[in-house]
Design a protein around this motif. Structure first.
Motif, PDB file in Angstrom:
ATOM      1  N   UNK A  28       0.843  -1.102   0.192  1.00 20.84           N
ATOM      2  CA  UNK A  28      -0.195   0.036   0.155  1.00 20.84           C
ATOM      3  C   UNK A  28       0.919   1.253  -0.105  1.00 20.84           C
ATOM      4  N   UNK A  29       0.734   2.151  -1.042  1.00 22.27           N
ATOM      5  CA  UNK A  29       1.880   3.263  -1.087  1.00 22.27           C
ATOM      6  C   UNK A  29       0.943   4.573  -1.200  1.00 22.27           C
ATOM      7  N   UNK A  30       1.038   5.464  -0.561  1.00 22.45           N
ATOM      8  CA  UNK A  30       0.388   6.841  -0.569  1.00 22.45           C
ATOM      9  C   UNK A  30       1.470   7.748  -1.032  1.00 22.45           C
ATOM     10  N   UNK A  31       1.112   8.637  -2.105  1.00 30.82           N
ATOM     11  CA  UNK A  31       2.139   9.447  -2.572  1.00 30.82           C
ATOM     12  C   UNK A  31       1.545  10.370  -3.639  1.00 30.82           C
ATOM     13  N   UNK A  32       2.295  11.387  -4.086  1.00 32.03           N
ATOM     14  CA  UNK A  32       1.597  12.203  -4.987  1.00 32.03           C
ATOM     15  C   UNK A  32       1.640  11.611  -6.375  1.00 32.03           C
TER      16      UNK A  32
END
Length: 104
Positions: A28-32
């Motif tokens: 799970x990745x949160x980024x721009x």
């Protein structure tokens, strides 16, 4: 489950890895995102050992992948933490979808 929030050369990013067994992990990745929004995705990767190296491979056409949350906001540490936690709260529901995807 292993989670980290860090500032990279691309900005603030949240990452979580969950071992699914059978040589699979959920990342799970949160980024721009490319459109400038703050985006969280969940992708299943297969862990492979080749020539003494470990690789995590996601096949876009066959492996499970989902955009979990997307906000049109600035990418600050606070926003990344909040959105990443919101996505982690959705993991139990997502695990059921992953099991169905792989025939379990």
């Amino acid at each position: 489950m292993n989670t980290s929030i860090a500032k990279t050369k691309a900005g603030w990013q949240g990452n979580t890895r969950i071992d699914l067994g059978d040589g699979r992990i959920l990342r799970i990745t949160t980024a721009k995102a490319l459109d400038g929004s703050l985006c969280t995705t969940g992708l299943v990767h297969h862990v492979k050992q080749e020539n003494g190296y470990r690789a995590e491979v996601h096949q876009a056409r066959t492996d499970y992948g989902r955009r979990m949350v997307s906000w049109g906001t600035r990418v600050t540490e606070k926003q990344v933490r909040e959105q990443h936690q919101l996505a982690l709260d959705m993991v139990d529901e997502m695990l059921a979808d992953i099991a169905k995807h792989y025939g379990g």
